[in-house]
Design a protein around this motif. Structure first.
Motif, PDB file in Angstrom:
ATOM      1  N   VAL A 195       0.915  -1.199  -0.066  1.00 19.48           N
ATOM      2  CA  VAL A 195       0.065   0.014  -0.154  1.00 19.48           C
ATOM      3  C   VAL A 195       0.753   0.991   0.196  1.00 19.48           C
ATOM      4  CG1 VAL A 195      -1.803   1.283   1.302  1.00 19.48           C
ATOM      5  CG2 VAL A 195      -1.865  -1.244   1.260  1.00 19.48           C
ATOM      6  N   VAL A 196       0.729   2.160  -1.023  1.00 23.37           N
ATOM      7  CA  VAL A 196       1.779   3.169  -1.201  1.00 23.37           C
ATOM      8  C   VAL A 196       0.974   4.371  -0.894  1.00 23.37           C
ATOM      9  CG1 VAL A 196       3.163   4.375  -2.875  1.00 23.37           C
ATOM     10  CG2 VAL A 196       3.347   2.085  -2.940  1.00 23.37           C
ATOM     11  N   GLY A 197       1.276   5.294   0.023  1.00 23.18           N
ATOM     12  CA  GLY A 197       0.825   6.706   0.358  1.00 23.18           C
ATOM     13  C   GLY A 197       1.959   7.674   0.034  1.00 23.18           C
TER      14      GLY A 197
ATOM     15  N   TYR B  84       4.698   9.961  -9.175  1.00 28.36           N
ATOM     16  CA  TYR B  84       3.850   9.548  -9.982  1.00 28.36           C
ATOM     17  C   TYR B  84       4.097   9.622 -11.577  1.00 28.36           C
ATOM     18  CZ  TYR B  84       0.122   7.859  -6.582  1.00 28.36           C
ATOM     19  OH  TYR B  84      -0.244   7.144  -5.909  1.00 28.36           O
ATOM     20  N   GLU B  85       5.188  10.335 -11.811  1.00 25.70           N
ATOM     21  CA  GLU B  85       5.679  10.278 -13.140  1.00 25.70           C
ATOM     22  C   GLU B  85       5.962   9.084 -13.597  1.00 25.70           C
ATOM     23  OE1 GLU B  85       7.052  11.739 -10.562  1.00 25.70           O
ATOM     24  OE2 GLU B  85       9.262  12.144 -11.005  1.00 25.70           O
ATOM     25  N   HIS B  86       6.454   7.999 -12.625  1.00 24.81           N
ATOM     26  CA  HIS B  86       6.921   6.445 -13.056  1.00 24.81           C
ATOM     27  C   HIS B  86       5.693   5.607 -12.853  1.00 24.81           C
ATOM     28  CE1 HIS B  86      10.714   8.081 -12.679  1.00 24.81           C
ATOM     29  NE2 HIS B  86      10.527   8.636 -11.677  1.00 24.81           N
ATOM     30  N   PHE B  87       4.287   6.179 -12.621  1.00 24.94           N
ATOM     31  CA  PHE B  87       3.470   5.259 -12.320  1.00 24.94           C
ATOM     32  C   PHE B  87       2.924   4.348 -13.521  1.00 24.94           C
ATOM     33  CE2 PHE B  87      -1.241   4.240 -12.584  1.00 24.94           C
ATOM     34  CZ  PHE B  87      -1.213   3.330 -11.296  1.00 24.94           C
ATOM     35  N   GLU B  88       2.857   4.710 -14.748  1.00 22.94           N
ATOM     36  CA  GLU B  88       2.676   3.788 -15.706  1.00 22.94           C
ATOM     37  C   GLU B  88       3.604   2.536 -15.569  1.00 22.94           C
ATOM     38  OE1 GLU B  88      -0.067   3.442 -17.479  1.00 22.94           O
ATOM     39  OE2 GLU B  88      -0.845   5.316 -16.499  1.00 22.94           O
ATOM     40  N   ASP B  89       4.861   2.839 -15.451  1.00 24.18           N
ATOM     41  CA  ASP B  89       6.027   1.718 -15.560  1.00 24.18           C
ATOM     42  C   ASP B  89       5.528   0.709 -14.373  1.00 24.18           C
ATOM     43  OD1 ASP B  89       7.150   3.013 -17.573  1.00 24.18           O
ATOM     44  OD2 ASP B  89       8.737   3.750 -16.445  1.00 24.18           O
ATOM     45  N   VAL B  90       5.193   1.342 -13.184  1.00 19.10           N
ATOM     46  CA  VAL B  90       5.147   0.533 -12.067  1.00 19.10           C
ATOM     47  C   VAL B  90       3.806  -0.353 -12.342  1.00 19.10           C
ATOM     48  CG1 VAL B  90       4.669   0.514  -9.638  1.00 19.10           C
ATOM     49  CG2 VAL B  90       6.241   2.151 -10.409  1.00 19.10           C
ATOM     50  N   LYS B  91       3.026   0.182 -12.699  1.00 23.65           N
ATOM     51  CA  LYS B  91       1.599  -0.324 -12.934  1.00 23.65           C
ATOM     52  C   LYS B  91       1.842  -1.668 -14.038  1.00 23.65           C
ATOM     53  CE  LYS B  91      -2.995   0.621 -14.925  1.00 23.65           C
ATOM     54  NZ  LYS B  91      -3.956   1.471 -15.335  1.00 23.65           N
ATOM     55  N   THR B  92       2.499  -1.335 -14.970  1.00 26.82           N
ATOM     56  CA  THR B  92       2.639  -2.473 -15.950  1.00 26.82           C
ATOM     57  C   THR B  92       3.404  -3.596 -15.181  1.00 26.82           C
ATOM     58  OG1 THR B  92       2.894  -0.855 -17.698  1.00 26.82           O
ATOM     59  CG2 THR B  92       3.824  -2.902 -18.301  1.00 26.82           C
ATOM     60  N   LYS B  93       4.406  -3.230 -14.614  1.00 27.78           N
ATOM     61  CA  LYS B  93       5.316  -4.224 -14.040  1.00 27.78           C
ATOM     62  C   LYS B  93       4.541  -4.991 -13.194  1.00 27.78           C
ATOM     63  CE  LYS B  93       9.674  -4.653 -11.757  1.00 27.78           C
ATOM     64  NZ  LYS B  93      10.410  -5.609 -12.020  1.00 27.78           N
TER      65      LYS B  93
ATOM     66  N   HIS C 297       1.794  -9.357  -9.295  1.00 24.14           N
ATOM     67  CA  HIS C 297       1.916  -8.684  -7.842  1.00 24.14           C
ATOM     68  C   HIS C 297       0.630  -7.645  -7.476  1.00 24.14           C
ATOM     69  CE1 HIS C 297       6.070  -9.669  -8.223  1.00 24.14           C
ATOM     70  NE2 HIS C 297       6.268  -8.828  -9.284  1.00 24.14           N
ATOM     71  N   SER C 298       0.716  -7.027  -6.179  1.00 24.19           N
ATOM     72  CA  SER C 298      -0.446  -6.309  -5.781  1.00 24.19           C
ATOM     73  C   SER C 298       0.105  -5.225  -5.018  1.00 24.19           C
ATOM     74  CB  SER C 298      -1.117  -7.051  -4.384  1.00 24.19           C
ATOM     75  OG  SER C 298      -1.136  -8.439  -4.881  1.00 24.19           O
ATOM     76  N   LEU C 299      -0.585  -3.925  -5.696  1.00 22.11           N
ATOM     77  CA  LEU C 299      -0.341  -2.499  -5.404  1.00 22.11           C
ATOM     78  C   LEU C 299      -1.399  -1.595  -5.193  1.00 22.11           C
ATOM     79  CD1 LEU C 299       1.772  -0.039  -5.357  1.00 22.11           C
ATOM     80  CD2 LEU C 299       1.399   0.156  -7.675  1.00 22.11           C
ATOM     81  N   PHE C 300      -1.697  -1.123  -4.017  1.00 17.65           N
ATOM     82  CA  PHE C 300      -2.595  -0.325  -3.563  1.00 17.65           C
ATOM     83  C   PHE C 300      -1.900   1.171  -3.539  1.00 17.65           C
ATOM     84  CE2 PHE C 300      -7.249   0.183  -2.200  1.00 17.65           C
ATOM     85  CZ  PHE C 300      -7.241   1.536  -1.715  1.00 17.65           C
ATOM     86  N   HIS C 301      -2.452   2.198  -4.390  1.00 16.80           N
ATOM     87  CA  HIS C 301      -1.891   3.518  -4.193  1.00 16.80           C
ATOM     88  C   HIS C 301      -3.044   4.655  -4.130  1.00 16.80           C
ATOM     89  CE1 HIS C 301      -3.232   4.830  -8.207  1.00 16.80           C
ATOM     90  NE2 HIS C 301      -3.332   3.540  -8.628  1.00 16.80           N
TER      91      HIS C 301
ATOM     92  N   GLY D  38       0.290  15.707  -3.942  1.00 14.71           N
ATOM     93  CA  GLY D  38      -0.240  14.728  -4.680  1.00 14.71           C
ATOM     94  C   GLY D  38      -1.783  14.801  -4.556  1.00 14.71           C
ATOM     95  N   THR D  39      -2.365  15.105  -3.757  1.00 11.37           N
ATOM     96  CA  THR D  39      -3.823  15.415  -3.575  1.00 11.37           C
ATOM     97  C   THR D  39      -4.219  16.697  -4.449  1.00 11.37           C
ATOM     98  OG1 THR D  39      -3.812  14.751  -1.286  1.00 11.37           O
ATOM     99  CG2 THR D  39      -5.468  16.006  -1.899  1.00 11.37           C
ATOM    100  N   ALA D  40      -3.513  17.560  -4.438  1.00 13.30           N
ATOM    101  CA  ALA D  40      -3.654  18.849  -5.412  1.00 13.30           C
ATOM    102  C   ALA D  40      -3.515  18.415  -6.835  1.00 13.30           C
ATOM    103  CB  ALA D  40      -2.503  20.043  -5.299  1.00 13.30           C
ATOM    104  N   ILE D  41      -2.600  17.432  -7.091  1.00 14.42           N
ATOM    105  CA  ILE D  41      -2.544  16.992  -8.461  1.00 14.42           C
ATOM    106  C   ILE D  41      -3.688  16.257  -8.893  1.00 14.42           C
ATOM    107  CG2 ILE D  41      -1.198  15.480 -10.128  1.00 14.42           C
ATOM    108  CD1 ILE D  41       1.394  16.623  -8.461  1.00 14.42           C
TER     109      ILE D  41
END
Ligand SMILES: NC(=O)c1ccc[n+]([C@@H]2O[C@H](COP(=O)([O-])OP(=O)(O)OC[C@H]3O[C@@H](n4cnc5c(N)ncnc54)[C@H](O)[C@@H]3O)[C@@H](O)[C@H]2O)c1
Length: 249
Positions: A76-78, A83-92, A98-102, A148-151
């Motif tokens: 679980v990532v807070g 987040y500019e790397h999010f798409e790479d992490v999601k694909t992996k 695996h399991s990721l909650f963000h 991150g909330t503002a984005i």
């Protein structure tokens, strides 16, 4: 309620708050990592946890996600600011099963605000006389800006309000000049003040009035509770999830 073994990756302001909530909910903390005991941050140790909760720093979060993937431990990532790397992490995560909650914000109140923000942006398509701006206020130690909330709020506006196509951040600490706001741009002003857990305001302003959508966190309990509930929720799931997958609105 069932009990899970939790690894806390990041034991600062949030890690300590999460520990309290996790213990109250009957869970066990099997690993606590901060910058003083990184030698204990190993795949072997992570395998002892049913789930990891990650609230560290923008520079260390990606390495910690990778270690959890290697250990097969849901995470679980807070942490924000990656987040500019999010798409790479999601694909992996998806290709390696695996399991990721963000979430940029785990509090229920902010997630209700996210929802209303999108509705309001849709409504404002019909009222071109209003421009929209955003302000976020956080404590002095916060490393990233805008938050991150503002984005997430900005993305909710850009996805729903046709006249806005991009956001621009401005740290108003006397070191940067205020950027010129363009008709298609959304200016996010970041202010840093002692002790503020997180305040976000979206304002629609015309010549005759102003509409404010504002969320004020009084403390960090809402973020911590949301993160622990997400940890309970993800232990039995594979894939990439966020708050709207868990909440019923
Ligand atoms: N998503 C949310 O709801 C939410 C809410 C609050 C804060 N945050 C974010 O969470 C993050 C942490 O916030 P905080 O206020 O607890 O910060 P903090 O500075 O109080 O704590 C950060 C911790 O990370 C530790 N750390 C450093 N390197 C590490 C590593 N390699 N592995 C593990 N831990 C390491 C530090 O020692 C420290 O204990 C920030 O990115 C913040 O923006 C998110």
């Amino acid at each position: 309620m069932f009990s899970v073994n939790i690894a806390l990756l990041g034991y600062g302001k949030m890690g300590k708050e999460i520990e309290q909530i996790a213990l109250q909910r009957g869970h066990t903390i099997v690993l606590k990592i901060d910058e003083t005991n990184l030698d204990q941050l190993t795949v072997e140790n992570l395998k002892r946890a049913d789930v990891a909760i990650e609230f560290s720093t923008p520079k260390t979060v990606l390495g910690n996600i990778e270690l959890c993937f290697q250990a097969g431990t849901p995470i679980v990532v807070g942490t924000t600011g990656w987040y500019e790397h999010f798409e790479d992490v999601k694909t992996k995560c998806n290709t390696e099963n695996h399991s990721l909650f963000h979430a940029t914000n785990f509090s229920i109140g902010v997630n209700i605000t996210f929802y209303i923000n999108q509705l309001l942006a849709k409504i404002m398509n019909g009222f071109a006389e209003y421009d929209v701006v955003m302000e976020e206020i956080h404590h002095l130690q916060k490393l990233d800006h805008p938050s991150g909330t503002a984005i997430t709020l900005a993305e909710g506006i850009i996805d729903n309000l046709q006249r806005k196509t991009k956001w621009q951040g401005w740290l108003n600490d006397g070191t940067e000049e205020k950027p010129i706001n363009t008709p298609d741009g959304l200016l996010i002003e970041a202010l840093r003040e002692e002790g503020i857990p997180g305040t976000h305001t979206v304002s629609y302003i015309s010549d005759i009035d102003r509409i404010d959508l504002k969320h004020t966190a009084f403390n960090r309990k809402g973020f911590a509770t949301g993160a622990v509930v997400a940890a309970e929720w993800i232990v039995s799931r594979k894939g990439v999830f966020t708050m709207k997958d868990m909440l019923s609105f």
